[in-house]
Design a protein around this motif. Sequence first.
Motif, mmCIF file in Angstrom:
data_model
loop_
_atom_site.group_PDB
_atom_site.id
_atom_site.type_symbol
_atom_site.label_atom_id
_atom_site.label_comp_id
_atom_site.label_asym_id
_atom_site.label_seq_id
_atom_site.Cartn_x
_atom_site.Cartn_y
_atom_site.Cartn_z
ATOM 1 N N LEU A 1 -15.249 -40.514 4.162
ATOM 2 C CA LEU A 1 -15.485 -39.776 2.923
ATOM 3 C C LEU A 1 -15.276 -40.653 1.694
ATOM 4 C CD1 LEU A 1 -13.867 -36.280 3.612
ATOM 5 C CD2 LEU A 1 -16.291 -36.790 3.340
ATOM 6 N N GLN A 2 -14.387 -41.609 1.787
ATOM 7 C CA GLN A 2 -14.169 -42.495 0.652
ATOM 8 C C GLN A 2 -15.435 -43.291 0.320
ATOM 9 O OE1 GLN A 2 -10.642 -44.457 2.177
ATOM 10 N NE2 GLN A 2 -9.303 -43.256 0.850
ATOM 11 N N GLN A 3 -16.284 -43.478 1.305
ATOM 12 C CA GLN A 3 -17.541 -44.190 1.092
ATOM 13 C C GLN A 3 -18.723 -43.242 0.892
ATOM 14 O OE1 GLN A 3 -17.773 -47.497 4.136
ATOM 15 N NE2 GLN A 3 -15.777 -46.643 4.660
ATOM 16 N N HIS A 4 -18.513 -41.951 1.194
ATOM 17 C CA HIS A 4 -19.567 -40.930 1.026
ATOM 18 C C HIS A 4 -18.955 -39.714 0.317
ATOM 19 C CE1 HIS A 4 -22.401 -43.122 3.612
ATOM 20 N NE2 HIS A 4 -21.325 -43.474 4.300
ATOM 21 N N PRO A 5 -18.613 -39.875 -0.965
ATOM 22 C CA PRO A 5 -17.821 -38.860 -1.679
ATOM 23 C C PRO A 5 -18.526 -37.532 -1.910
ATOM 24 C CG PRO A 5 -18.609 -40.566 -3.182
ATOM 25 C CD PRO A 5 -18.926 -41.045 -1.802
ATOM 26 N N TYR A 6 -19.860 -37.481 -1.824
ATOM 27 C CA TYR A 6 -20.547 -36.221 -2.088
ATOM 28 C C TYR A 6 -20.283 -35.163 -1.011
ATOM 29 C CZ TYR A 6 -23.083 -37.870 -6.155
ATOM 30 O OH TYR A 6 -23.397 -38.320 -7.416
ATOM 31 N N LEU A 7 -19.701 -35.583 0.104
ATOM 32 C CA LEU A 7 -19.352 -34.608 1.137
ATOM 33 C C LEU A 7 -17.935 -34.082 0.959
ATOM 34 C CD1 LEU A 7 -20.983 -36.453 4.153
ATOM 35 C CD2 LEU A 7 -21.755 -34.309 3.124
ATOM 36 N N ASN A 8 -17.196 -34.649 0.014
ATOM 37 C CA ASN A 8 -15.838 -34.189 -0.307
ATOM 38 C C ASN A 8 -15.897 -33.559 -1.707
ATOM 39 O OD1 ASN A 8 -12.969 -34.220 0.627
ATOM 40 N ND2 ASN A 8 -12.652 -35.339 -1.283
ATOM 41 N N ALA A 9 -16.579 -32.423 -1.784
ATOM 42 C CA ALA A 9 -16.913 -31.870 -3.095
ATOM 43 C C ALA A 9 -17.077 -30.359 -3.029
ATOM 44 C CB ALA A 9 -18.214 -32.511 -3.593
ATOM 45 N N THR A 10 -17.292 -29.780 -4.186
ATOM 46 C CA THR A 10 -17.751 -28.396 -4.316
ATOM 47 C C THR A 10 -18.883 -28.408 -5.343
ATOM 48 O OG1 THR A 10 -16.135 -27.925 -6.056
ATOM 49 C CG2 THR A 10 -15.513 -27.370 -3.795
ATOM 50 N N ILE A 11 -19.549 -27.276 -5.482
ATOM 51 C CA ILE A 11 -20.624 -27.186 -6.473
ATOM 52 C C ILE A 11 -20.384 -25.972 -7.362
ATOM 53 C CG2 ILE A 11 -22.124 -25.908 -4.869
ATOM 54 C CD1 ILE A 11 -24.515 -27.340 -6.228
ATOM 55 N N ASP A 12 -20.463 -26.191 -8.659
ATOM 56 C CA ASP A 12 -20.350 -25.113 -9.645
ATOM 57 C C ASP A 12 -21.767 -24.666 -9.977
ATOM 58 O OD1 ASP A 12 -20.099 -23.516 -11.890
ATOM 59 O OD2 ASP A 12 -18.463 -24.688 -12.750
ATOM 60 N N ASP A 13 -22.190 -23.567 -9.386
ATOM 61 C CA ASP A 13 -23.565 -23.109 -9.568
ATOM 62 C C ASP A 13 -23.844 -22.702 -11.008
ATOM 63 O OD1 ASP A 13 -24.860 -23.162 -6.861
ATOM 64 O OD2 ASP A 13 -23.105 -21.971 -6.370
ATOM 65 N N ALA A 14 -22.869 -22.054 -11.654
ATOM 66 C CA ALA A 14 -23.097 -21.582 -13.018
ATOM 67 C C ALA A 14 -23.326 -22.749 -13.973
ATOM 68 C CB ALA A 14 -21.901 -20.743 -13.483
ATOM 69 N N ALA A 15 -22.549 -23.827 -13.786
ATOM 70 C CA ALA A 15 -22.674 -24.996 -14.668
ATOM 71 C C ALA A 15 -23.650 -26.030 -14.121
ATOM 72 C CB ALA A 15 -21.303 -25.650 -14.861
ATOM 73 N N GLU A 16 -24.195 -25.754 -12.915
ATOM 74 C CA GLU A 16 -25.087 -26.695 -12.243
ATOM 75 C C GLU A 16 -24.447 -28.091 -12.189
ATOM 76 O OE1 GLU A 16 -28.833 -26.322 -14.342
ATOM 77 O OE2 GLU A 16 -29.486 -24.762 -12.938
ATOM 78 N N THR A 17 -23.221 -28.118 -11.647
ATOM 79 C CA THR A 17 -22.434 -29.344 -11.607
ATOM 80 C C THR A 17 -21.829 -29.539 -10.222
ATOM 81 O OG1 THR A 17 -21.836 -29.071 -13.933
ATOM 82 C CG2 THR A 17 -20.464 -30.570 -12.632
ATOM 83 N N ILE A 18 -21.908 -30.767 -9.707
ATOM 84 C CA ILE A 18 -21.231 -31.130 -8.465
ATOM 85 C C ILE A 18 -19.859 -31.673 -8.829
ATOM 86 C CG2 ILE A 18 -21.261 -32.643 -6.450
ATOM 87 C CD1 ILE A 18 -24.347 -32.648 -6.696
ATOM 88 N N ILE A 19 -18.829 -31.127 -8.225
ATOM 89 C CA ILE A 19 -17.455 -31.544 -8.503
ATOM 90 C C ILE A 19 -16.969 -32.384 -7.328
ATOM 91 C CG2 ILE A 19 -15.115 -30.777 -9.028
ATOM 92 C CD1 ILE A 19 -16.414 -28.065 -9.887
ATOM 93 N N ILE A 20 -16.914 -33.686 -7.516
ATOM 94 C CA ILE A 20 -16.478 -34.594 -6.450
ATOM 95 C C ILE A 20 -14.958 -34.702 -6.495
ATOM 96 C CG2 ILE A 20 -16.584 -36.967 -5.602
ATOM 97 C CD1 ILE A 20 -19.396 -37.138 -6.747
ATOM 98 N N LYS A 21 -14.317 -34.454 -5.367
ATOM 99 C CA LYS A 21 -12.855 -34.460 -5.301
ATOM 100 C C LYS A 21 -12.348 -35.871 -5.005
ATOM 101 C CE LYS A 21 -12.965 -29.955 -5.669
ATOM 102 N NZ LYS A 21 -12.458 -29.053 -4.649
ATOM 103 N N ARG A 22 -11.271 -36.236 -5.685
ATOM 104 C CA ARG A 22 -10.633 -37.524 -5.452
ATOM 105 C C ARG A 22 -9.382 -37.385 -4.593
ATOM 106 N NH1 ARG A 22 -14.718 -40.897 -6.237
ATOM 107 N NH2 ARG A 22 -15.524 -40.862 -8.363
ATOM 108 N N HIS A 23 -9.138 -36.193 -4.099
ATOM 109 C CA HIS A 23 -8.041 -35.962 -3.170
ATOM 110 C C HIS A 23 -8.632 -35.485 -1.850
ATOM 111 C CE1 HIS A 23 -8.745 -32.280 -5.551
ATOM 112 N NE2 HIS A 23 -8.566 -31.640 -4.399
ATOM 113 N N TYR A 24 -7.843 -35.564 -0.805
ATOM 114 C CA TYR A 24 -8.348 -35.282 0.538
ATOM 115 C C TYR A 24 -7.444 -34.243 1.206
ATOM 116 C CZ TYR A 24 -11.001 -39.452 -0.551
ATOM 117 O OH TYR A 24 -11.830 -40.359 -1.177
ATOM 118 N N HIS A 25 -7.845 -32.969 1.047
ATOM 119 C CA HIS A 25 -7.135 -31.848 1.649
ATOM 120 C C HIS A 25 -8.042 -31.263 2.729
ATOM 121 C CE1 HIS A 25 -4.522 -32.545 -1.607
ATOM 122 N NE2 HIS A 25 -4.862 -31.558 -2.422
#
Length: 388
Positions: A226-250
């Motif tokens: 995931l550190q090399q493919h961060p878009y899979l460690n994320a969520t998406i804010d549909d209202a803001a049309e924004t991908i939120i990439i997480k820098r922590h690993y839970h």
Amino acid sequence: MPFDFKLPDLGEGITEAELRKWLVKEGDTVREHQPVAEVETDKAVVEVPSPRGGRVGRLARREGETVEVGATLFTIEEEGEAPPERPKSVGIVGELPEAEEEREIIATPLVRKLARERGIDLATVRGSGPRGSITPDDLQRISPSSAPQPTESFSPVKLVPLRGVRRAVARNVMASQRNTAFVTGMEEADITELWELRRRELGAVEARGAHLTFLPFFIKAVQHALQQHPYLNATIDDAAETIIIKRHYHFGIAVETPDGLMVPVIRDVDRKSIIELAAEIQELGSKARKRTISLDELKGSTFTLTNYGHFGGVFATPIINWPDVAILGFGRIGERPWIHKGQIAIRRILPLSLTFDHRVTDGADAAQFLLKVVAYLEDPALLFIEST
């Protein structure tokens, strides 16, 4: 004056809970913060404390009922306070005999029809719906044995209420299916070396009080990938049309319990060793199966893993643990003929299935992520070389 204790906000957007068990009875004296009821939410079983001390008056709900947040659970009377009495009825000929207080029965025509068919007196049913309205579920709880059993053309069927964890699973998977553009990719990994590594170190790890499964190695492989493919460690804010990439690993870890599937969360997996992960998996799994796990331990995942191979599955299409955008499933490890160093050999092969949200990333990124996970699992030394 009596105080109406209402079901408090339990957080996480929970709007209702099932009253699992009363811990007090009418007439008991309770202390402030004393647990008075055990309720089951969509995620966990929690104890509800009393907000003040006093004597328990009327219990407004029965065990097994679904209670909405803000609805009255019971009344609390101050010590020495007499229960409220209605004034006696007086007429021109003196005191009149007291009539029983009539309760308004709120029920839809459908509910009234079902009650007639089942021979249920609605006056004896306490409703769990808005303003105390009676629902079909209330009828089922009151007299499930008297309800006519629907039949197919060839046999009777069994009615199983959708409750607790099972209901939570149903809601969550439907939310995932509605809110993600899910695609599943699959790969296989030759984990023979990892198999031997685990076998060699099993005794040493168990001597330190932890049971070493393959899951901690899977977690570490996913974290590094995931550190090399961060878009899979994320969520998406549909209202803001924004991908939120997480820098922590839970990481959410799917755990099968007698009540259904639960997903405890292991936090900061990038800061923990294989042994620490093994111990935490064991602890959280035990809490989930005993239903002693807290709500905080079930939220905040950034990626989810499910090891269905433990139960015999091979490939699958895991459902994303929304609002995560990806989940990786591990199938049953089997011995198979495999090309190894130019020769056919019997090797231990692990199937992998990755479901991801296609809105957030594309198949090429997902495939490269899978291959990176495979590389770490096939050469576990890389996990230690690249660990910080």
